[in-house]
Design a protein around this motif. Sequence first.
Motif, short mmCIF file in Angstrom:
data_model
loop_
_atom_site.label_atom_id
_atom_site.label_comp_id
_atom_site.label_asym_id
_atom_site.label_seq_id
_atom_site.Cartn_x
_atom_site.Cartn_y
_atom_site.Cartn_z
N ARG A 234 9.86 23.27 8.59
CA ARG A 234 10.68 22.65 9.62
C ARG A 234 10.74 23.57 10.84
NH1 ARG A 234 16.10 20.20 6.64
NH2 ARG A 234 15.13 19.46 4.71
N VAL A 235 10.64 22.99 12.02
CA VAL A 235 10.67 23.75 13.26
C VAL A 235 11.63 23.07 14.23
CG1 VAL A 235 9.32 24.76 15.13
CG2 VAL A 235 8.24 24.33 12.92
N GLY A 236 12.48 23.85 14.88
CA GLY A 236 13.40 23.31 15.86
C GLY A 236 13.70 24.32 16.95
N THR A 237 14.42 23.86 17.97
CA THR A 237 14.77 24.70 19.10
C THR A 237 16.29 24.81 19.21
OG1 THR A 237 12.80 23.95 20.29
CG2 THR A 237 14.51 25.05 21.58
N ARG A 238 16.80 26.02 19.08
CA ARG A 238 18.24 26.26 19.22
C ARG A 238 18.58 26.61 20.67
NH1 ARG A 238 16.96 30.17 15.37
NH2 ARG A 238 17.27 29.58 13.18
N ALA A 239 19.86 26.52 20.98
CA ALA A 239 20.37 26.96 22.28
C ALA A 239 21.30 28.15 22.07
CB ALA A 239 21.12 25.82 22.97
N TYR A 240 21.07 29.21 22.84
CA TYR A 240 21.92 30.40 22.78
C TYR A 240 22.42 30.76 24.17
CZ TYR A 240 21.24 32.07 17.99
OH TYR A 240 21.28 32.21 16.62
N THR A 241 23.58 31.41 24.21
CA THR A 241 24.10 31.98 25.46
C THR A 241 23.96 33.50 25.39
OG1 THR A 241 26.33 32.10 24.54
CG2 THR A 241 25.76 30.11 25.76
N SER A 242 24.25 34.16 26.51
CA SER A 242 24.09 35.62 26.57
C SER A 242 25.01 36.34 25.60
CB SER A 242 24.36 36.12 27.98
OG SER A 242 23.39 35.61 28.88
N ASP A 243 26.19 35.78 25.33
CA ASP A 243 27.11 36.44 24.41
C ASP A 243 27.13 35.77 23.03
OD1 ASP A 243 28.44 34.08 24.95
OD2 ASP A 243 30.27 35.02 25.71
N PHE A 244 26.15 34.88 22.79
CA PHE A 244 25.97 34.23 21.48
C PHE A 244 27.14 33.32 21.10
CE2 PHE A 244 23.64 38.22 21.44
CZ PHE A 244 22.35 37.77 21.16
N ALA A 245 27.94 32.90 22.07
CA ALA A 245 29.08 32.02 21.81
C ALA A 245 28.80 30.63 22.38
CB ALA A 245 30.35 32.59 22.42
N PRO A 246 29.26 29.58 21.71
CA PRO A 246 29.10 28.23 22.25
C PRO A 246 30.13 27.95 23.34
CG PRO A 246 30.29 28.13 20.18
CD PRO A 246 29.92 29.58 20.39
N PHE A 247 29.86 26.93 24.13
CA PHE A 247 30.84 26.47 25.11
C PHE A 247 30.83 24.94 25.12
CE2 PHE A 247 26.87 26.95 27.45
CZ PHE A 247 26.79 25.77 28.20
N PHE A 248 31.95 24.37 25.51
CA PHE A 248 32.05 22.91 25.57
C PHE A 248 33.28 22.54 26.39
CE2 PHE A 248 34.32 24.48 21.92
CZ PHE A 248 35.48 23.73 21.84
N GLY A 249 33.23 21.35 26.99
CA GLY A 249 34.37 20.87 27.75
C GLY A 249 33.95 20.13 29.01
N PRO A 250 34.93 19.80 29.86
CA PRO A 250 34.64 19.06 31.10
C PRO A 250 33.80 19.91 32.06
CG PRO A 250 36.99 18.99 30.55
CD PRO A 250 36.37 20.02 29.66
#
Length: 374
Positions: free
Chosen positions: A302-318
């Motif tokens: 299985r192969v997929g593409t993840r999303a990372y930020t510079s500090d390895f934390a997720p973000f979400f919201g308006p």
Amino acid sequence: MQKRIAIIGGGIVGATAAYYLSTLPGAQHLKVTLYDDGNGQASKAAAGIISPWLSKRRNQQWYRLAKDGADLYPQLVHDAQLGTEVYQQTGTIVTRAALPDLEALDALAQERQKTAPTMGTVQQLTAQEVQAKLPLLTNPQAGVFLSGGAKVDGGALVDALLTQASHKNLTVRRERVKLDQDENVVTSLGAQRFDRVIIAAGAWLPELLVPLHVRTDVRAQKGQLIELAVKDYPLQENLPVLMPEGERDFVPFGHGKLIVGATHEDDKHFDLSLDAAVTADLLASAQRLMSGLTDQNITGVRVGTRAYTSDFAPFFGPLPEHDRFLVASGLGSSGLTTGPQIGRLLAGSALYGGTPDWRNYEKPLATYLTSSLA
């Protein structure tokens, strides 16, 4: 009057948001359309371990989000009537080679159990006791067992949630879409206007937000795992998952299926090609835990593409300055743990509006989103 909501991205966040938008009070007044071409989606490729409690991350906001995500699963599984082929609470074993490290891990587990009852019981195991719980192993190490740990098949979970929502108010479009500067969703049928738009496109978020003049701190990372055919032990689907020190995660499913992985390849970005060297490395990791395996045991990759930020934390919201849009990205390798909680929160915000306060879970969105016009 019907409210029109679009979801861009059908991974764990988008699928969970779609499910809750079909079940929350007021869902009968919604018409929801989800767009996803399925190419490279991380959730479809993932088989995850839901066991965030022993993480050594210092980011307490991430830990609260992951802990609450793990807490949400039993209720989601019950409400959505998901089977054991999707999610099963079989326990997690985390191993350590050195006794002082094992004692420290056990102490951490005992401390975190005080505020995380979903962890279940905590038990320190000898190498022989680890092997007794997971007889596939021929080279076990001592470890700590958490009875509340679980395994989830990301692809099966996403499919189940979207199928249920499709029976109510969801239409799924298998296509890739864009946004325009007028905040429309540009589809194969032309520009479409929605009351709210949830953008849960993972590593593809930066290019989607270009027309809105928003820069995003998100990078793409390739991940691969392998499926192996192994001896089918009685009640194998009930075997715990293993997070071994220095090796890839070891996730046994029923009917003699074992999943090993996954990799974190920062230099491959959106490359979805199979890599023989990576496959061999994953197999070698499995062989160090379980003798007798050869490449003949490999039944799939299985192969997929993840999303990372510079500090390895997720973000979400308006999305700042674009009130009709909600965004989520940067979930990384913990997406199957944090994603359902994020999807649930975004669904509630899309349906009911308001200004939610999610500081308990994340840094300010300005940490990750900036104007390209500045």
